[in-house]
Design an enzyme around this catalytic site. Structure first.
Site, PDB file in Angstrom:
ATOM      1  N   GLU A 183     -25.585   7.949  31.322  1.00  0.00           N
ATOM      2  CA  GLU A 183     -25.694   9.378  30.979  1.00  0.00           C
ATOM      3  C   GLU A 183     -24.991  10.274  31.998  1.00  0.00           C
ATOM      4  OE1 GLU A 183     -29.697   9.472  28.236  1.00  0.00           O
ATOM      5  OE2 GLU A 183     -29.885  10.149  30.313  1.00  0.00           O
ATOM      6  N   GLU A 389     -30.543   3.768  23.716  1.00  0.00           N
ATOM      7  CA  GLU A 389     -31.777   4.520  23.945  1.00  0.00           C
ATOM      8  C   GLU A 389     -32.091   5.340  22.701  1.00  0.00           C
ATOM      9  OE1 GLU A 389     -32.399   6.829  27.485  1.00  0.00           O
ATOM     10  OE2 GLU A 389     -31.138   5.501  28.700  1.00  0.00           O
TER      11      GLU A 389
END
Length: 494
Positions: A183, A389
């Site tokens: 991320e 995710e």
């Protein structure tokens, strides 16, 4: 009807939220070890006026749950067996950089750390689970940040490559799928954690280290990370032809919808998507640095220059696949300020979404947004996609019968997976679904145990007490059914 043959079914965790043992077997602190939740603006570091540098100084009034986490460092073997009990054929975790190079700038690695992951990955192999390994999941060694300023310093590239070469070489034959930076497109939302960057030269307000991190340092970190990512892909392919090296983006911002048809809201939505994901994913996936950044750099009053050699390196060493997280969608309205948390952007409530996760978090639930995100990313990059995710955090407790009934999680998974299937039928090359996180871990966003994502309950609580006993929730059995049928049980009534 079912999902494609060879579809990766599994779950995802991170070392810093799962392992604990924060100073065991030679490991030294990483950046998340001094935070209670990655959105915290108050890291456990303090400016030493004499030495003119930051040092670790934890707040005695805070509970740093990640230091022990759920004791995965000592319990991973039994936990992996629980994962296999659901039928997992893949499992994502990260290597804690500080276990391999404790301070980050050593010349030789820590053998105890290497041996730990040797055994963990071997166990996954034995259980028939494909390891999907993140090289950096909010785990930059703290020393590299306080001593060098982290990724704003080009010296980080060599420190990083020494670490990467070590693990690429050591785990050849055990690991095939690698993710570079977790991320990392959240760099400007969370510079200390996602960008691993800190202004250490004459910070404006040493008592506010995050607020004092300059735009120049953040953009320098962007520059160095792009170079490091390309060199990682290059190095990995040199070490093994079998290596598949992907990037990992927080992609909830792709599903940002204009609140209405106001053309300025449409343009604003595009800008939000650009500056929250595409500015980072385009260099990684397409090998280009977006031209609109020149305007941003001018507005930020920063100087960012890539050499011709660097641009060539980035162009020639793009990732093999794109992995991402998706939790929820949002809207864009130019009259309302966008806010951020670990789930992504937030603005005005979408009146067309009727589903919300239970309080106290109450995140909007938008399964169609996942289908939309998959389509946008595939249309843009034409790379295999891997969902690493997607999940929902709930405040859960064991009932009087010793059971955990998490009906909402079952509903959440089923609806999102139906939309993954729809995206595959749209023509998207989606290779797998790795749910976050299949066992309760310390929440990244809040630093709590109260916010539970798992199919497996862990007896630990926000004040730090608990037996660490594992218990299976209802969702464990439902996810097992879905995997055993390769998704067919979800689709038979479609």
């Amino acid at each position: 009807m079912s999902f494609p043959k060879g579809f990766l079914w599994g779950g995802a965790i991170a070392a810093n939220q799962y392992e604990g043992a924060w100073l065991e077997d030679g490991k030294q602190p990483n950046v998340t070890d001094v935070l209670v939740g990655i959105m915290s603006k108050d890291p456990g570091i303090k400016w030493d006026e004499t030495k003119k540098k930051y040092k670790m100084e934890l707040n005695p009034d805070k509970v740093y749950l990640s230091h022990k986490a759920v004791d995965g460092y000592h319990r991973y073997r039994e936990d992996l067996k629980l994962m296999k009990g659901m039928g997992f054929n893949s499992f994502r975790t990260s290597i804690a950089w500080g276990r391999i190079f404790p301070n980050g700038d050593e010349l030789e690695p820590n053998e105890a750390g290497l041996a730990y992951y040797d055994d963990m990955f071997a166990r996954m192999n034995e259980l028939g689970m494909e390891p999907v390994i993140t090289l950096s999941h909010y785990e930059t060694p703290l020393h590299l940040i306080t001593e060098y300023g982290g990724w704003s310093n080009p010296k980080m590239i060599d420190f990083w490559l020494r670490y990467v070469k070590t693990v690429f070489t050591r785990y050849k034959g055990k690991v095939k799928f690698w993710l570079t930076f977790n991320e990392v497109n959240a760099l400007f939302r969370m510079p200390l954690v996602a960008g691993g960057v800190l202004t250490i030269k004459d910070p404006k307000d040493p008592s506010d280290p995050i607020g004092s991190t300059t735009k120049q340092d953040q953009w320098d970190a962007y520059h160095n990370i792009l170079v490091a990512n390309a060199k990682t892909v290059q190095l990995g392919h040199e070490i093994s032809e079998d290596y598949q090296i992907g990037c990992m983006m927080t992609a909830s911002s792709v599903a940002t919808y204009p609140y209405n048809c106001d053309p300025l809201n449409v343009v604003g939505t595009l800008d939000a998507q650009r500056m929250n994901i595409f500015f980072m994913a385009d260099p990684f996936c397409l090998g280009i640095v977006p031209t609109y950044l020149k305007k941003v750099w001018k507005e930020d009053q920063v100087n960012v220059e890539f050499s011709d050699e660097e641009l060539k390196l980035i162009k020639e060493n793009t990732v093999d696949f794109l992995s991402f997280s998706y939790y929820r969608s949002t809207t864009f309205d130019r009259d309302v300020n966008l806010k951020v948390d670990t789930g992504g952007l937030t603005c005005r409530d979408n009146p067309y979404l009727k589903d919300k996760a239970p309080q106290p978090w109450g995140w909007a639930v938008d399964p169609v947004g996942l289908r939309y995100t998959l389509n946008v990313l595939y249309d843009r990059y034409h790379l295999p996609l891997l969902i690493v995710e997607n999940g929902v955090g709930l405040d859960e407790n064991i009932d009087e019968k010793g059971e955990i009934h998490d009906d909402f999680r079952v509903h959440y998974i089923e609806e999102h997976l139906k939309n993954v299937n729809d995206a595959i039928e749209d023509g998207v090359d989606c290779r797998g679904y790795l749910y976050w996180g299949p066992i309760d871990v310390v929440s990244a966003g809040t630093g709590e145990m109260k916010k539970r994502y798992g199919f497996v309950y862990v007896d630990r609580f926000n004040d730090g007490h608990g037996t660490l006993e594992r218990k299976l929730k209802d969702s464990y059995y439902r996810y097992k059914e879905i995997i055993e049928s390769n998704g067919e049980v979800l689709l038979e009534d479609e």
